[in-house]
Design an enzyme around this catalytic site. Structure first.
Site, mmCIF file in Angstrom:
data_model
loop_
_atom_site.group_PDB
_atom_site.id
_atom_site.type_symbol
_atom_site.label_atom_id
_atom_site.label_comp_id
_atom_site.label_asym_id
_atom_site.label_seq_id
_atom_site.Cartn_x
_atom_site.Cartn_y
_atom_site.Cartn_z
ATOM 1 N N ASN A 101 0.826 -1.207 0.000
ATOM 2 C CA ASN A 101 0.000 0.000 0.000
ATOM 3 C C ASN A 101 0.860 1.257 0.000
ATOM 4 O O ASN A 101 1.949 1.286 0.563
ATOM 5 C CB ASN A 101 -0.954 -0.011 1.194
ATOM 6 N N VAL A 102 0.295 2.284 -0.617
ATOM 7 C CA VAL A 102 1.049 3.513 -0.829
ATOM 8 C C VAL A 102 0.488 4.663 0.016
ATOM 9 O O VAL A 102 0.773 5.821 -0.222
ATOM 10 C CB VAL A 102 1.029 3.882 -2.337
ATOM 11 N N ASP A 103 -0.334 4.287 1.015
ATOM 12 C CA ASP A 103 -1.128 5.295 1.726
ATOM 13 C C ASP A 103 -0.594 5.681 3.104
ATOM 14 O O ASP A 103 -1.148 6.565 3.761
ATOM 15 C CB ASP A 103 -2.576 4.811 1.858
ATOM 16 N N HIS A 118 5.851 -0.911 -2.741
ATOM 17 C CA HIS A 118 5.455 -0.155 -3.929
ATOM 18 C C HIS A 118 5.573 1.350 -3.725
ATOM 19 O O HIS A 118 4.889 2.129 -4.383
ATOM 20 C CB HIS A 118 4.023 -0.544 -4.346
ATOM 21 N N CYS A 126 11.771 13.981 -8.717
ATOM 22 C CA CYS A 126 11.858 14.406 -10.114
ATOM 23 C C CYS A 126 11.998 13.186 -11.032
ATOM 24 O O CYS A 126 12.851 12.332 -10.803
ATOM 25 C CB CYS A 126 13.043 15.349 -10.302
ATOM 26 N N GLY A 187 -5.539 -8.859 2.823
ATOM 27 C CA GLY A 187 -6.133 -7.953 1.841
ATOM 28 C C GLY A 187 -5.352 -7.793 0.557
ATOM 29 O O GLY A 187 -5.311 -6.711 -0.010
ATOM 30 N N ASN A 213 -8.877 -12.413 4.259
ATOM 31 C CA ASN A 213 -9.444 -11.861 3.031
ATOM 32 C C ASN A 213 -10.886 -12.362 2.911
ATOM 33 O O ASN A 213 -11.107 -13.559 3.058
ATOM 34 C CB ASN A 213 -8.621 -12.345 1.817
#
Ligand code: OAD
Length: 249
Positions: A101-103, A118, A126, A187, A213
């Site tokens: 997750n990127v949150d 990830h 940049c 998940g 899950n």
């Protein structure tokens, strides 16, 4: 929901706990998953929005999409699943969170050792010279920012399709998986490699691997046990049952 006793028995002798999480971990916080019927990849094109080619052909479109997702993340909170995972650090020698997750919701819940396989969409850099971009993007107008060093377009620090995973995070994740006494695979559809390889690393090294899950996944048949419940329900219950067994509740 009954938690199978074998999970609690395994936890009672476990020292190293590893959590491998995917988008479903944040679903109860209100963050969309990718491959569920109403998930992001049912509505948006991963080629356009999650690849360097897509970014190069329409940087503003990609920037807008991540700004929209960042806005969602900034307006939600960690759920009871994230909180139970963070609380586990009080009771076990070592708890490692490996997340796709990127949150940053695991970190916001208080988890200390988190490997972001990830990347994340909170930070930016940049696309040309790779210098970090540290200005808060909320302070900027909606136009995609450019690098103050080389003028290149700024991109989110997420890993796109075709890009390598952050090497250190991945290496540490493999090591942690091999050392795990118990791994919770929470998940994730288990469709994206190399992240989906980690439950096999854990299992082959002797860990007990539990899937959390609501649905059957590509991994289910290979793991020791699957709990078909949302993580915000299952993880607090597992922790509660463990603490009752240990006489701490
Ligand atoms: P997916 O969208 O592929 O899978 C989400 C999983 O979460 C599904 O198996 C759902 O059944 C499950 N799920 C839904 N709600 C849940 C809940 N409340 N509790 C527990 N599970 C629940 O997401 P990922 O496996 O994370 O990559 O996808 C892997 C990668 O593919 C992502 O990191 C992303 C995507 O392309 C990048 O952004 C680089």
């Amino acid at each position: 929901m009954e938690i199978p006793k074998i999970i609690i028995d395994k936890l009672k002798i476990a020292k190293n706990i590893v959590i491998l999480s995917g988008a479903g971990m944040s679903a109860e916080s209100g963050v969309s998953t990718f491959r569920d019927p109403d998930g992001l990849w049912a509505k948006f094109s991963p080629t356009e929005l999650a690849s360097m080619d897509g970014f190069m052909s329409n940087p503003q479109l990609v920037w807008d999409w991540y700004s929209m997702r960042l806005n969602v993340i900034n307006n939600v909170s960690p759920n009871n699943g994230h909180k139970a995972v963070a609380e586990m650090e009080k009771y076990f020698d070592d708890v490692t969170v490996i997340t796709q997750n990127v949150d940053k919701l695991h970190q916001r819940a208080g988890s200390k050792k988190v490997y972001e396989l990830h990347g994340n969409i909170v930070e930016n850099y940049c696309s040309k010279c790779h210098e970090p971009f540290t200005k808060s993007i909320l302070e900027l107008d909606k136009e995609i920012p450019k690098c103050e060093h080389c003028g290149g377009y700024i991109r989110p620090a997420v890993v796109w399709f075709g890009e390598e995973l952050p090497q250190k995070a991945f290496k540490e994740s493999v090591i942690a998986s091999q050392k795990a006494d118990i791994m919770f695979v929470i998940g994730t559809s288990g469709e994206v490699y190399p992240a989906a390889q980690l439950p096999f690393n854990a299992k082959n090294s002797g860990a007990f691997v539990v899937e959390i899950n609501p649905n059957h996944t590509a991994l289910s048949q290979y793991l020791d046990i699957s709990i078909h419940e949302p993580s915000g329900v299952a993880m607090p219950k597992i922790l509660e049952n463990y603490l009752i067994e240990r006489g701490r509740k």
